[in-house]
Design an enzyme around this catalytic site. Structure first.
Site, PDB file in Angstrom:
ATOM      1  N   TYR A  32       0.772  -1.169  -0.013  1.00  0.00           N
ATOM      2  CA  TYR A  32      -0.127  -0.057   0.037  1.00  0.00           C
ATOM      3  C   TYR A  32       0.836   1.135  -0.003  1.00  0.00           C
ATOM      4  O   TYR A  32       1.728   1.311   0.790  1.00  0.00           O
ATOM      5  CB  TYR A  32      -0.837   0.052   1.256  1.00  0.00           C
ATOM      6  CG  TYR A  32      -1.533   1.322   1.437  1.00  0.00           C
ATOM      7  CD1 TYR A  32      -2.760   1.505   0.822  1.00  0.00           C
ATOM      8  CD2 TYR A  32      -1.114   2.238   2.139  1.00  0.00           C
ATOM      9  CE1 TYR A  32      -3.518   2.733   0.975  1.00  0.00           C
ATOM     10  CE2 TYR A  32      -1.827   3.371   2.743  1.00  0.00           C
ATOM     11  CZ  TYR A  32      -3.076   3.677   1.848  1.00  0.00           C
ATOM     12  OH  TYR A  32      -3.538   4.780   2.152  1.00  0.00           O
ATOM     13  N   GLU A 135     -20.521  38.191   6.892  1.00  0.00           N
ATOM     14  CA  GLU A 135     -21.140  39.251   6.107  1.00  0.00           C
ATOM     15  C   GLU A 135     -20.541  39.198   4.547  1.00  0.00           C
ATOM     16  O   GLU A 135     -19.548  38.553   4.498  1.00  0.00           O
ATOM     17  CB  GLU A 135     -20.891  40.619   6.533  1.00  0.00           C
ATOM     18  CG  GLU A 135     -19.521  40.929   7.125  1.00  0.00           C
ATOM     19  CD  GLU A 135     -19.248  42.452   7.709  1.00  0.00           C
ATOM     20  OE1 GLU A 135     -20.091  43.373   7.064  1.00  0.00           O
ATOM     21  OE2 GLU A 135     -18.737  42.530   8.601  1.00  0.00           O
TER      22      GLU A 135
END
Ligand SMILES: [Zn+2]
Length: 165
Positions: A32, A135
């Site tokens: 792996y 905002e």
């Protein structure tokens, strides 16, 4: 090298991971290889009257401003991701009209991204900050507030040079 090892053990077989080729951690038992790649971020540049829409951030980089952006989800097309994020953060619906810029974002080495800035045209909705933003507002070039990301600054400087801002 150790910083690269976000896994110490192979997630496939449990064997201890070692330094592999090209600094990728690899498992000597099952083969792996732990690949680590940047995530993909998308942002939408909306300009009206030579002003650019920016959002003030709630979470990371709290209080600083950015061109509204987010991550591409697995199985999600990049333009759809940009449209979704923009809607979540600004309340506005956009149509993507082109690609503005592409940059590597390495300011946070542990969370690197490739950013794609699209140009967008507002097609509906009402401007209202949501999700990750306190905002959202339009700014002329000379009044751009403190930015969270150096690449947003690069994009804004390039837009200024191109006469868009
Ligand atoms: Zn293994």
């Amino acid at each position: 090298m150790l910083k690269l090892l976000e896994f110490n053990y192979c997630p496939r077989c449990g064997h201890k991971l070692e330094s592999g080729v090209k600094t990728r951690p690899a498992c000597g038992a099952c083969g792996y290889i732990h690949y680590r790649n940047p995530a993909v971020g998308v942002a939408v540049v909306v300009i009206a009257d030579k002003k650019i829409l920016l959002g003030r951030r709630k979470g990371s980089y709290h209080g600083r401003w950015c061109i509204p952006c987010g991550y591409v989800e697995w199985d999600e097309e990049v333009r759809e991701a940009a449209i979704r994020e923009f809607k979540e953060e600004t309340g506005l619906e956009v149509a993507i009209t082109g690609i503005c810029a592409v940059h590597s974002n390495c300011h946070d080495r542990e969370r690197q991204t490739v950013g794609i800035w699209f140009f967008g045209r507002v097609t509906g909705g009402r401007l209202k900050a949501g999700d990750d933003l306190w905002e959202a507002a339009f700014f002329p070039y000379g009044k751009v507030p403190e930015l969270a990301f150096p690449t947003d600054r690069t994009v804004i400087e390039d837009l200024k040079r191109a006469g868009c801002l």
